[in-house]
Write a protein that holds these residues in place. Sequence first.
Motif, short mmCIF file in Angstrom:
data_model
loop_
_atom_site.label_atom_id
_atom_site.label_comp_id
_atom_site.label_asym_id
_atom_site.label_seq_id
_atom_site.Cartn_x
_atom_site.Cartn_y
_atom_site.Cartn_z
N ASP A 78 0.02 -5.58 4.38
CA ASP A 78 0.98 -4.49 4.53
C ASP A 78 0.45 -3.63 5.67
O ASP A 78 -0.76 -3.49 5.84
CB ASP A 78 1.04 -3.70 3.21
N SER B 203 -8.97 12.33 2.54
CA SER B 203 -7.76 13.16 2.50
C SER B 203 -6.96 12.82 1.26
O SER B 203 -7.37 13.09 0.15
CB SER B 203 -6.96 12.97 3.77
N GLY B 204 -5.82 12.23 1.42
CA GLY B 204 -4.92 12.05 0.29
C GLY B 204 -5.19 10.82 -0.55
O GLY B 204 -6.17 10.11 -0.36
N THR C 82 -1.54 9.52 6.98
CA THR C 82 -1.52 10.92 7.40
C THR C 82 -2.86 11.33 8.00
O THR C 82 -2.97 12.37 8.61
CB THR C 82 -1.24 11.84 6.21
N MET D 282 0.84 -1.19 0.00
CA MET D 282 0.00 0.00 0.00
C MET D 282 0.88 1.25 0.00
O MET D 282 1.83 1.33 0.77
CB MET D 282 -0.85 -0.04 1.27
N ILE E 268 -4.47 7.11 -1.87
CA ILE E 268 -3.96 5.82 -1.40
C ILE E 268 -4.03 4.83 -2.54
O ILE E 268 -5.05 4.75 -3.23
CB ILE E 268 -4.77 5.29 -0.20
N ILE E 269 -2.95 4.08 -2.74
CA ILE E 269 -2.91 3.06 -3.79
C ILE E 269 -2.57 1.73 -3.15
O ILE E 269 -1.54 1.62 -2.48
CB ILE E 269 -1.85 3.38 -4.87
N VAL F 234 0.81 5.39 0.47
CA VAL F 234 -0.03 6.42 1.07
C VAL F 234 0.59 7.80 0.83
O VAL F 234 1.78 8.00 1.10
CB VAL F 234 -0.18 6.17 2.60
N GLU F 235 -0.21 8.72 0.31
CA GLU F 235 0.28 10.10 0.08
C GLU F 235 0.73 10.72 1.40
O GLU F 235 0.08 10.57 2.43
CB GLU F 235 -0.85 10.96 -0.53
N GLY F 236 1.86 11.40 1.36
CA GLY F 236 2.38 12.05 2.56
C GLY F 236 3.25 11.12 3.38
O GLY F 236 3.97 11.57 4.27
N ILE F 237 3.17 9.82 3.11
CA ILE F 237 4.03 8.84 3.80
C ILE F 237 5.02 8.26 2.78
O ILE F 237 6.23 8.31 2.98
CB ILE F 237 3.20 7.68 4.42
N HIS F 238 4.49 7.73 1.68
CA HIS F 238 5.35 7.09 0.68
C HIS F 238 5.66 7.97 -0.51
O HIS F 238 6.57 7.67 -1.27
CB HIS F 238 4.70 5.80 0.17
#
Lengths: 347, 347
Positions: free
Chosen positions: B134, A140-141, B139, A58, A143-144, A60-64
């Motif tokens: 995973d 929010s952001g 965020t 996975m 996620i893939i 996640v925007e802002g994390i990955h």
Amino acid sequence: MIEDKNPLRTPVEQLGEFGLIDHITKSFEIQNTSTVKAIGDDAAVVKFENHTVVTTDMLVEGIHFDLSYVPLKHLGYKSIMVNLSDVYAMNAVATQVTVSIAISNRFPVEAVEELYEGIQLACSNYGVDLIGGDTTASTSGLIISVTALGEQVKDKIVYRSGAKDTDLLVVSGDVGAAYMGLQILEREKAVFKANPNSQPDIEAYSYLIERQLKPEARRDIPKLLEELDVQPTSMIDVSDGLSSEIIHLCKQSGVGMKLYEDKLPLDPTVISSCEEFNLDSTTVALSGGEDYELLFTIKQEDFPKIKANPSLSIIGHVLPQSDGIHLVTRGGEQIAIKAMGWNSFEN
Amino acid sequence: MIEDKNPLRTPVEQLGEFGLIDHITKSFEIQNTSTVKAIGDDAAVVKFENHTVVTTDMLVEGIHFDLSYVPLKHLGYKSIMVNLSDVYAMNAVATQVTVSIAISNRFPVEAVEELYEGIQLACSNYGVDLIGGDTTASTSGLIISVTALGEQVKDKIVYRSGAKDTDLLVVSGDVGAAYMGLQILEREKAVFKANPNSQPDIEAYSYLIERQLKPEARRDIPKLLEELDVQPTSMIDVSDGLSSEIIHLCKQSGVGMKLYEDKLPLDPTVISSCEEFNLDSTTVALSGGEDYELLFTIKQEDFPKIKANPSLSIIGHVLPQSDGIHLVTRGGEQIAIKAMGWNSFEN
């Protein structure tokens, strides 16, 4: 930094979930005979003659990823690569993926199209079929979530647990470049924030940036090893950092390892950029992560088969567990290796 | 409304990603011989003799669930159910799942444990193995992405596309209850916001709330149909709403349908709560969604085999495509059915 190349902004609500799925998947083609039914029913149907490998990751925007400098097409491509890399790390052939995305309402159809262009390019380049997924709103952001399937005959599958004392430790390609690419991108982002009229000069770093933004999974390595008649005894992909992956192999195989600093394969631009950023290139190579290279062990008797191969570097060897896991520095010192790889919960 | 039953709050950073995965998955047991290797390598390994079905669904906080009244254990359970429901809708046997979660830093280990308790209970009740996943930081809210695998011999797999003129339309269980459960929960949330000392009186609605919070996928229906020697001609699960699913079957089979209002299976509490909320129960039955019942078509000749079965209701029949899709009301009127199901992009 990224120009708005999409003046068109069609709201996703206009198509709805099913319309959006139809729209973005209509140009995907099926390449594998194991795909019986792809998108369009409650579930996809596949038929494998051999064992099936299944992996999921996975992003996640802002994390990955940071959409301020990651183009959506590259992100789509990378989201497939990180999953295929896990399939190849089992010494298997990747055959199908499912892709689920959660997107905010500010995300227009054109942005989803760009993301799927990258997904489609990855599927096409790697001979993989998109067989399903889910598309939903996000509060929010972006996620893939991707799941990848692959196939291999039982005896060819390689686990993390098969390394034996005296085996050789091998890594494909080079390491540390993706991490340095991220440093360059973060620096350019900061420069751009301070002065939006500045023109980034990133040509000298193109290899590093490409390794960060558009990594390629090592589909060629399982094929190469088969051609060379080498069956690895253990294997893992380098996603969290070389030291972290070495520890996984050691722990799961019940062995120790010795790794040689002077054998680490570093691209010259990694070394020069480390100097520029005042970073130790060995630390970057060990802890950088996101290399998506394959790290594996082979029997000593297979050494002649791989020794001259430009895609492979022998970087160490396996020891009894009681010997621990050490890096032998250029100066001959032995340093215990601790996991220093990336942990999403600490960033 | 939900008491804090977890005064312990161990931060996830304390365990790290790998420690957390070890911690939450150590008590999961493998139940299927098709599972060769579960969690702990780059990918899981499975071996199927028959065709494999693959489905995936993503649940996003604030879109699909509201943690102010959804207990985490129920959420974990439901996240598995929504995926297994898709496997059963292919007339297949569910065998494995992967579960990926993104969690914010404010989410303690104890909360993750609660979520996985529900996942484990679902896996145990339904004979399904957790083989991968995973775990990453988020965020913002909680995201759960599940992929389910199942198995079936080729000729027993049922697609959406096989319905034929004169076939009968059948639905399992009853519909509309999950939607009414959501209305009750939303009302109680509003009451609680206005007066935090109010005691919710929800006993009369327990069936509705259970259908919303802890749905059960209809694993029993493919088994029942096999026992009755009935092979459905088409099938879909009721997740987005009966009318939306009927349209899918019609579109993909190239047929029309007639549906009878007086045949819709409604629980008495759906009817009474619809009166209370001033909602039309037929609209709720058609558009409510999240029922996780199975909707399917059978050949007319199979009618005697299912007619007295308490788990199944014959609600309509298949017509040529040119006849369109209509609801026949209690008054004998014909109303064209349009999809009014749930769309995450419009909420």
